[in-house]
Scaffold this motif. Structure first.
Motif, mmCIF file in Angstrom:
data_model
loop_
_atom_site.group_PDB
_atom_site.id
_atom_site.type_symbol
_atom_site.label_atom_id
_atom_site.label_comp_id
_atom_site.label_asym_id
_atom_site.label_seq_id
_atom_site.Cartn_x
_atom_site.Cartn_y
_atom_site.Cartn_z
ATOM 1 N N ASP A 133 0.831 -1.210 0.000
ATOM 2 C CA ASP A 133 0.000 0.000 0.000
ATOM 3 C C ASP A 133 0.864 1.259 0.000
ATOM 4 N N LEU A 134 1.963 1.214 0.752
ATOM 5 C CA LEU A 134 2.873 2.357 0.776
ATOM 6 C C LEU A 134 3.577 2.509 -0.572
ATOM 7 N N ILE A 135 3.975 1.389 -1.169
ATOM 8 C CA ILE A 135 4.611 1.450 -2.482
ATOM 9 C C ILE A 135 3.638 2.014 -3.517
ATOM 10 N N GLU A 136 2.382 1.649 -3.399
ATOM 11 C CA GLU A 136 1.376 2.179 -4.323
ATOM 12 C C GLU A 136 1.234 3.693 -4.158
ATOM 13 N N GLU A 137 1.215 4.165 -2.902
ATOM 14 C CA GLU A 137 1.149 5.605 -2.654
ATOM 15 C C GLU A 137 2.383 6.304 -3.222
ATOM 16 N N PHE A 138 3.548 5.713 -2.980
ATOM 17 C CA PHE A 138 4.793 6.287 -3.486
ATOM 18 C C PHE A 138 4.752 6.410 -5.009
ATOM 19 N N CYS A 139 4.353 5.348 -5.676
ATOM 20 C CA CYS A 139 4.363 5.340 -7.144
ATOM 21 C C CYS A 139 3.402 6.377 -7.724
ATOM 22 N N GLU A 140 2.219 6.454 -7.152
ATOM 23 C CA GLU A 140 1.220 7.397 -7.652
ATOM 24 C C GLU A 140 1.709 8.840 -7.529
ATOM 25 N N LYS A 141 2.256 9.189 -6.362
ATOM 26 C CA LYS A 141 2.686 10.569 -6.130
ATOM 27 C C LYS A 141 4.009 10.871 -6.830
ATOM 28 N N TYR A 142 4.907 9.891 -6.872
ATOM 29 C CA TYR A 142 6.199 10.101 -7.529
ATOM 30 C C TYR A 142 6.006 10.402 -9.012
ATOM 31 N N LYS A 143 5.178 9.626 -9.667
ATOM 32 C CA LYS A 143 4.956 9.827 -11.103
ATOM 33 C C LYS A 143 4.338 11.194 -11.377
ATOM 34 N N LYS A 144 3.476 11.637 -10.480
ATOM 35 C CA LYS A 144 2.802 12.917 -10.663
ATOM 36 C C LYS A 144 3.732 14.092 -10.379
ATOM 37 N N GLU A 145 4.579 13.998 -9.350
ATOM 38 C CA GLU A 145 5.346 15.155 -8.897
ATOM 39 C C GLU A 145 6.805 15.159 -9.355
ATOM 40 N N ILE A 146 7.408 13.992 -9.547
ATOM 41 C CA ILE A 146 8.821 13.924 -9.938
ATOM 42 C C ILE A 146 8.951 13.469 -11.388
ATOM 43 N N ASN A 147 8.402 12.314 -11.683
ATOM 44 C CA ASN A 147 8.352 11.777 -13.047
ATOM 45 C C ASN A 147 9.729 11.690 -13.698
ATOM 46 N N LEU A 148 10.692 11.177 -12.948
ATOM 47 C CA LEU A 148 12.016 10.885 -13.487
ATOM 48 C C LEU A 148 12.253 9.379 -13.397
ATOM 49 N N PRO A 149 12.996 8.811 -14.334
ATOM 50 C CA PRO A 149 13.340 7.391 -14.207
ATOM 51 C C PRO A 149 14.193 7.176 -12.965
#
Length: 504
Positions: free
Chosen positions: A276-292
């Motif tokens: 669940d934490l990884i899912e939260e991380f992925c959702e927000k990371y892609k939206k706010e950072i979006n770097l490989p």
């Protein structure tokens, strides 16, 4: 955020020396930021390892260094054990010219505090934000420095060993890491000068190393986490920033380092996090950072398709997994790593199932182990032969770090007399076994030929070198890695995209 009393009275000036080839220095940057938040002026000097003392500096450079640090209330050195020679040489120069105390912190000071106090006045064990500020406050206000938790002192009556303070659980209370280069210097090529963005760019490349979690639930006998958990078992419980804090700090750093377009998340056990934490991380990371990004520190038993799918969707391109040995005897009896060969093979197959979406994984292997017999070595080679290709081999020569159980075992059995710094942990022996390890990571050898090679008596002769063959295979391996690195379509696409479309 914590603030300690008495700092402002003396307007303390601290010089923090970050020693080592990498300027990431997460711990030192956290300490510097915390000190600044408490009213302390901090000057940071980055010193690439290799500095050997006064004899390596010309008079002009030495004069510049001494003039720059002459106003220091405290001198603080942070370094890993392999940089010990540089740290002792620098400490000698400081103590020959100034009376201000010298305190060591970081991995080596935590691992070998008693030995460290042969050279410096104090050491900080474990995390140092609060302890460092309390120590500086006492020195700046001419108050006793005894009794400060996490601090050990050299006194006329011996070593004062103070207890460890409870670990900070709410990491979001800490200020962002210090990336303000206005008060950062670099001592390099016989010259002390301001650190520039180009210096950081040359050191970092296009990659920023980050950590979401601290602590490790495992206790491998060769790892510094073994020492941390012996110091305080609370280090076995993972602590982390909130996802929101992690992303805000990342953006804070990216604003200061515009050349970064790739992140390396270097946690010890990232995939141990709840899905669940990884899912939260992925959702927000892609939206706010979006770097490989890349993830290191993966253990085989934590690899899962569900977690990898989420992370790949957020930009994951590279993973690094610790294997260490193909011998279950070595894993369980020597390294205290409790998983099986089947766990490793299954994890590798899972990673391989994403080969169209990920770069080939990096697998860590520890070689040159004095406790391994010929059967153990053959099992490691067999494992490498059976792993699905392609993959990259990160081979390390077993190094005994002070403070770990394996270091103590090696001392007790007469394998080593004392710690000797090694500048390169990947400088493995030019032995038949190690040559075979590189070969097996490069090509898939047919079973019949493999059996012939692995059953050779040469596998038992660790003293006989195979330098020519070794360097040939090493060259082949590096060429293969570079070809894949630059030929990987998704990686190049992501790199170009982020170079041309930087965040405003």
């Amino acid at each position: 955020m914590h603030q300690e009393p008495g700092i402002y009275k003396n307007n303390a000036q601290i010089t923090l020396y970050c020693i080592g080839r990498n300027y990431t220095c997460i711990g030192a940057r956290r300490v510097a930021a915390y000190a600044k938040a408490n009213g302390i002026r901090v000057r940071t000097i980055f010193i690439p390892d290799g500095f050997s003392g006064i004899s390596s500096l010309d008079k002009s450079c030495l004069s510049s260094l001494l003039a720059a640090i002459s106003d220091s209330t405290v001198h603080a050195l942070s370094f890993f054990s392999n940089c010990l020679k540089t740290a002792t040489a620098l400490t000698s120069i400081i103590k020959q010219n100034f009376t201000a105390p010298v305190i060591w912190g970081g991995v080596h000071a935590t691992a070998a505090p008693e030995d460290s106090l042969k050279y410096c006045d104090a050491v900080c064990l474990g995390e140092g934000e609060q302890a460092f500020v309390e120590y500086i406050s006492a020195v700046a206000n001419s108050k006793p420095v005894s009794g400060i938790q996490n601090i050990w002192l050299s006194t006329p009556d011996g070593i004062e060993k103070n207890i460890q303070r409870p670990l900070e659980r709410n990491l979001d209370r800490l200020p962002f890491q210090d990336y303000d280069i206005n008060d950062h210097l670099i001592l390099i090529n016989n010259r002390l000068r301001p650190l520039t963005l180009n210096d950081i760019k040359r050191n970092f490349g296009f990659t920023l190393t980050r950590m979401l979690t601290f602590g490790c639930p495992y206790r491998c006998t060769y790892c510094i986490n073994d020492r941390y958990q012996a110091l305080d078992i609370s280090h076995a419980k993972m602590r982390r920033y909130s996802v929101d804090y992690f992303l805000k700090e990342t953006l804070h750093i990216l604003d200061r380092l515009p050349f970064i377009h790739y992140l390396a998340i270097d946690d010890d056990a990232f995939l141990s996090l709840d899905i669940d934490l990884i899912e939260e991380f992925c959702e927000k990371y892609k939206k706010e950072i979006n770097l490989p990004f890349a993830i290191g520190g993966i253990r085989p038993e934590t690899v899962s398709k569900d977690k990898l799918s989420l992370l790949i969707g957020a930009g994951l391109l590279t993973v690094r997994m610790g294997i260490q040995s193909g011998s279950e005897r070595t894993q369980k009896e020597i390294f205290k790593r409790h998983f099986s060969r089947d766990n490793i093979i299954e994890a590798a197959k899972t990673l391989n199932s994403f080969k169209r979406k990920l770069r080939p994984p990096f697998y860590d292997i520890i070689l040159d182990n004095p406790w391994e017999n010929s059967d153990d070595k053959r099992k490691t080679l067999r494992l490498l032969r059976d792993l699905p290709h392609p993959f990259y081999l990160s081979a390390f020569s077993l190094t005994f770090f002070p403070g770990t159980r394996l270091y103590q075992k090696a001392r007790e059995e007469g394998i080593i007399d004392e710690y000797k710094p090694r500048p390169d942990f990947q400088d493995i022996r030019k032995s038949y076994v190690n040559m075979m390890a590189y070969l097996l990571s490069t090509v898939k050898i047919p079973e019949k030929l493999f059996n012939k090679l692995v059953n050779s008596k040469r596998i038992e002769d660790e003293n006989k070198g195979y330098a020519l063959q070794y360097y040939f295979l090493l060259s082949l391996k590096l060429a293969h890695r570079l070809f894949s690195f630059y030929g990987n379509y998704r990686f190049i696409k992501a790199k170009i995209h982020n170079l041309l479309h930087r965040r405003a």
